[in-house]
Design an enzyme around this catalytic site. Structure first.
Site, PDB file in Angstrom:
ATOM      1  N   THR A 202      47.208  71.825  75.101  1.00 20.39           N
ATOM      2  CA  THR A 202      48.581  72.275  74.966  1.00 20.39           C
ATOM      3  C   THR A 202      48.949  73.309  76.021  1.00 20.39           C
ATOM      4  O   THR A 202      48.082  74.003  76.576  1.00 20.39           O
ATOM      5  CB  THR A 202      48.825  72.838  73.557  1.00 20.39           C
ATOM      6  OG1 THR A 202      50.238  72.999  73.365  1.00 20.39           O
ATOM      7  CG2 THR A 202      48.125  74.177  73.370  1.00 20.39           C
TER       8      THR A 202
ATOM      9  N   GLN B 250      50.032  79.534  71.200  1.00 16.61           N
ATOM     10  CA  GLN B 250      49.582  78.299  71.847  1.00 16.61           C
ATOM     11  C   GLN B 250      48.125  78.399  72.283  1.00 16.61           C
ATOM     12  O   GLN B 250      47.388  77.414  72.241  1.00 16.61           O
ATOM     13  CB  GLN B 250      50.481  77.973  73.036  1.00 16.61           C
ATOM     14  CG  GLN B 250      51.884  77.569  72.636  1.00 16.61           C
ATOM     15  CD  GLN B 250      51.895  76.410  71.642  1.00 16.61           C
ATOM     16  OE1 GLN B 250      51.512  75.298  71.971  1.00 16.61           O
ATOM     17  NE2 GLN B 250      52.316  76.678  70.414  1.00 16.61           N
TER      18      GLN B 250
ATOM     19  N   HIS C 200      45.337  77.068  69.907  1.00 13.99           N
ATOM     20  CA  HIS C 200      44.977  75.664  69.749  1.00 13.99           C
ATOM     21  C   HIS C 200      43.595  75.338  70.293  1.00 13.99           C
ATOM     22  O   HIS C 200      42.814  74.620  69.662  1.00 13.99           O
ATOM     23  CB  HIS C 200      45.995  74.774  70.479  1.00 13.99           C
ATOM     24  CG  HIS C 200      47.215  74.473  69.675  1.00 13.99           C
ATOM     25  ND1 HIS C 200      47.239  73.556  68.662  1.00 13.99           N
ATOM     26  CD2 HIS C 200      48.476  74.982  69.755  1.00 13.99           C
ATOM     27  CE1 HIS C 200      48.457  73.503  68.144  1.00 13.99           C
ATOM     28  NE2 HIS C 200      49.222  74.356  68.777  1.00 13.99           N
TER      29      HIS C 200
ATOM     30  N   GLU D 174      54.564  71.387  79.008  1.00 17.53           N
ATOM     31  CA  GLU D 174      54.762  70.701  77.726  1.00 17.53           C
ATOM     32  C   GLU D 174      55.850  71.417  76.927  1.00 17.53           C
ATOM     33  O   GLU D 174      56.804  70.797  76.449  1.00 17.53           O
ATOM     34  CB  GLU D 174      53.449  70.693  76.950  1.00 17.53           C
ATOM     35  CG  GLU D 174      53.552  70.082  75.570  1.00 17.53           C
ATOM     36  CD  GLU D 174      52.284  70.311  74.747  1.00 17.53           C
ATOM     37  OE1 GLU D 174      52.103  69.583  73.754  1.00 17.53           O
ATOM     38  OE2 GLU D 174      51.483  71.212  75.076  1.00 17.53           O
ATOM     39  N   HIS D 175      55.696  72.730  76.764  1.00 15.76           N
ATOM     40  CA  HIS D 175      56.674  73.549  76.049  1.00 15.76           C
ATOM     41  C   HIS D 175      57.239  74.590  77.014  1.00 15.76           C
ATOM     42  O   HIS D 175      56.470  75.310  77.665  1.00 15.76           O
ATOM     43  CB  HIS D 175      56.038  74.309  74.885  1.00 15.76           C
ATOM     44  CG  HIS D 175      55.273  73.451  73.921  1.00 15.76           C
ATOM     45  ND1 HIS D 175      53.901  73.346  73.948  1.00 15.76           N
ATOM     46  CD2 HIS D 175      55.707  72.663  72.900  1.00 15.76           C
ATOM     47  CE1 HIS D 175      53.510  72.534  72.973  1.00 15.76           C
ATOM     48  NE2 HIS D 175      54.574  72.095  72.329  1.00 15.76           N
TER      49      HIS D 175
ATOM     50  N   ASP E 266      56.887  72.893  66.382  1.00 13.46           N
ATOM     51  CA  ASP E 266      55.663  72.279  65.867  1.00 13.46           C
ATOM     52  C   ASP E 266      55.841  71.770  64.443  1.00 13.46           C
ATOM     53  O   ASP E 266      55.120  70.855  64.018  1.00 13.46           O
ATOM     54  CB  ASP E 266      54.519  73.291  65.895  1.00 13.46           C
ATOM     55  CG  ASP E 266      53.960  73.506  67.291  1.00 13.46           C
ATOM     56  OD1 ASP E 266      54.209  72.656  68.162  1.00 13.46           O
ATOM     57  OD2 ASP E 266      53.274  74.524  67.501  1.00 13.46           O
TER      58      ASP E 266
ATOM     59  N   GLU F 230      64.867  31.876  99.604  1.00 10.19           N
ATOM     60  CA  GLU F 230      63.525  32.295  99.197  1.00 10.19           C
ATOM     61  C   GLU F 230      62.534  31.134  99.182  1.00 10.19           C
ATOM     62  O   GLU F 230      61.390  31.296  98.736  1.00 10.19           O
ATOM     63  CB  GLU F 230      63.592  32.955  97.816  1.00 10.19           C
ATOM     64  CG  GLU F 230      64.406  34.259  97.838  1.00 10.19           C
ATOM     65  CD  GLU F 230      64.333  35.032  96.536  1.00 10.19           C
ATOM     66  OE1 GLU F 230      63.778  34.497  95.547  1.00 10.19           O
ATOM     67  OE2 GLU F 230      64.805  36.188  96.514  1.00 10.19           O
TER      68      GLU F 230
ATOM     69  N   HIS G 290      64.241  26.132  91.950  1.00 12.69           N
ATOM     70  CA  HIS G 290      65.134  27.034  91.228  1.00 12.69           C
ATOM     71  C   HIS G 290      66.577  26.526  91.337  1.00 12.69           C
ATOM     72  O   HIS G 290      67.312  26.478  90.348  1.00 12.69           O
ATOM     73  CB  HIS G 290      65.048  28.458  91.801  1.00 12.69           C
ATOM     74  CG  HIS G 290      63.821  29.208  91.388  1.00 12.69           C
ATOM     75  ND1 HIS G 290      62.555  28.777  91.659  1.00 12.69           N
ATOM     76  CD2 HIS G 290      63.690  30.382  90.710  1.00 12.69           C
ATOM     77  CE1 HIS G 290      61.676  29.640  91.178  1.00 12.69           C
ATOM     78  NE2 HIS G 290      62.346  30.633  90.586  1.00 12.69           N
TER      79      HIS G 290
END
Length: 442
Positions: free
Chosen positions: A240, A262, A265, A331-332, A365, A419, A424
């Site tokens: 984190t 944080q 964690h 992340e945050h 969270d 092409e 096609h």
């Protein structure tokens, strides 16, 4: 925490990233091991999962497929306080996730020419919930609710068997699953669980899933990389991260509390403050030392804050702070700024942005209604966090009538011939042969 002074320097985004490197060595070492564990499960099935449980979780003889009665017992054992909190979190995340499902849109390209853009849910999802240094019933909510909102019909959940729970999954995780109506639950952990979801385990009647989601350690993240292409995955969530951008008006005590929250964690967690106010940086240093020393997980926090991935960064001004944050892509991201609501639009690269000092990451969270499964390691530059869209596939539905096809007939044939793909063009012409032979095409 160390202090890095970047003032008075012209720095590129690469220079800024080099100043505060992420903890990457453990992830690199996990890749080979995780791939081997996944392959063991693909070839060995239940036997491989049991060997892994014995080795990594110190559990044997447990029920890998969790009986529904265990889930019901866990729900019944919830305290009223925890049940109320879980139900309120479910309500909030469900409400916010509903806004992530796009409406079907029909575009009329021309008369009789329609393109419909619609979003189809995948059929089956495997949700992984870690069970190591902490218990994460909130992650059950953050993964299951968006999948349900997206319309996923089958949701399986896995979490490691616990040695101190007689090989059962932690009861609060089971209870959260039960509150959400998830009954297909497996006591299996780590990279092996990701492999089981991706490849299926016939002995357990576990069918392969379409998408695997959920946080985990480096081995879980690496296992997702190993199964990419076999199944869809959410982001490879690693350790984190929090980055706080603050000015002279910020409260050092609140910033320190959020950095420590944080760091709690994991030893590899990143905690970074970016500010143009040296006095604030000094006050935050004092507060971090005070709070970190008294918190429950003080030893873990100390390792995180002392690591190269954590720092207080001094910059010249707001523009430099913004540039640093966007290069780092945390992340945050917390904005402790006098004009935080107005300033927030300039911060374009972050998993989630928490605006103002009354919006801490820990709110996100649990109870904000936003999702806490977010991209780490700079992936926020190009990847979103988890949401209902993680489990949706955009699909185009094309509908042309004969007249609409006739309007583009010559263009398609011309491009096909350019092409050197004449068949096609011939496929187009086949639809007009009856017209040219004098027969009406309906």
């Amino acid at each position: 925490m160390r202090t890095i002074d970047l003032r008075g320097r012209e720095l590129s985004p690469a220079d800024m990233l080099a100043a505060v490197p992420r903890a990457t060595q453990a992830r690199a070492e996990a890749l080979e091991t995780a791939a081997r564990i996944v392959e063991d499960v693909r070839t060995g099935g239940e036997a491989a999962l049991r060997a892994q449980a014995d080795k990594f979780d110190r559990v044997s003889g447990h029920a890998i497929r969790v009986p529904v009665t265990h889930i019901e017992d866990a729900v019944a054992a919830l305290t009223p306080e925890i049940r109320t909190a879980l139900e309120e979190a479910i309500r909030r995340v469900r409400q916010a996730s509903a806004a992530q499902v796009p409406d079907t849109r029909v575009t009329q390209i021309g008369d009789g020419a329609l393109i419909t853009q619609r979003w189809q849910p995948v059929n089956r999802v495997g949700v992984y919930i870690p069970g190591g240094k902490a218990v994460y019933p909130s992650s059950v909510i953050m993964n299951v609710v968006p999948a349900q909102v997206a319309g996923v019909q089958q949701i399986a959940l896995a979490s490691p068997p616990q040695h101190d729970q007689d090989g059962r999954i932690h009861p609060v995780i089971l209870a959260a699953a039960g509150l959400l109506g998830v009954t297909e639950v497996y006591a299996m952990g780590g990279a092996g669980a990701i492999g089981a979801f991706a490849h299926g385990v016939a002995d357990l009647d576990l069918d392969p899933v379409d998408v695997v989601s959920g946080p985990g350690n480096n081995y879980v993240a690496s296992a997702k990389r190993a199964v990419a292409g076999v199944v869809g995955t959410d982001s490879e969530a690693g350790a984190t991260e929090i980055l706080v951008v603050a000015d002279r008006t910020a409260d050092a005590r609140l910033i320190a509390a959020d950095l420590v929250s944080q760091a709690e964690h994991d030893e590899q967690a990143s905690a970074v403050l970016v500010t143009d106010d040296e006095a604030l940086a000094e006050r935050v240093t004092v507060e971090v030392d005070r709070i970190a020393a008294s918190t429950m997980h003080a030893e873990r926090v100390a390792v995180s804050l002392a690591g190269p991935q954590s720092a207080i960064v001094l910059v010249d001004d707001r523009a430099m702070a913004t540039a640093f944050s966007n290069a780092y892509a945390p992340e945050h991201l917390e904005l402790h700024l006098e004009d935080a609501p107005e300033a927030s639009s300039a911060f374009t690269s972050a998993g989630a942005v928490f605006v103002g000092d009354q919006t801490p990451v820990s709110l996100g969270d649990y109870m904000a209604g936003s999702n806490h499964v977010l991209p780490t390691g700079g992936q926020a530059r190009y990847a979103p966090g988890l949401g209902a869209y993680t489990f949706l596939r955009p699909q185009q539905v094309i509908s042309y009538d004969h007249a609409a096809l006739a309007a583009v007939r010559d263009g398609v044939v011309a491009l096909a011939n350019t092409e050197v793909l004449p068949a096609h063009g011939e496929a187009i012409e086949a639809r007009f042969q009856a017209d040219e032979q004098g027969t009406t095409t309906l």
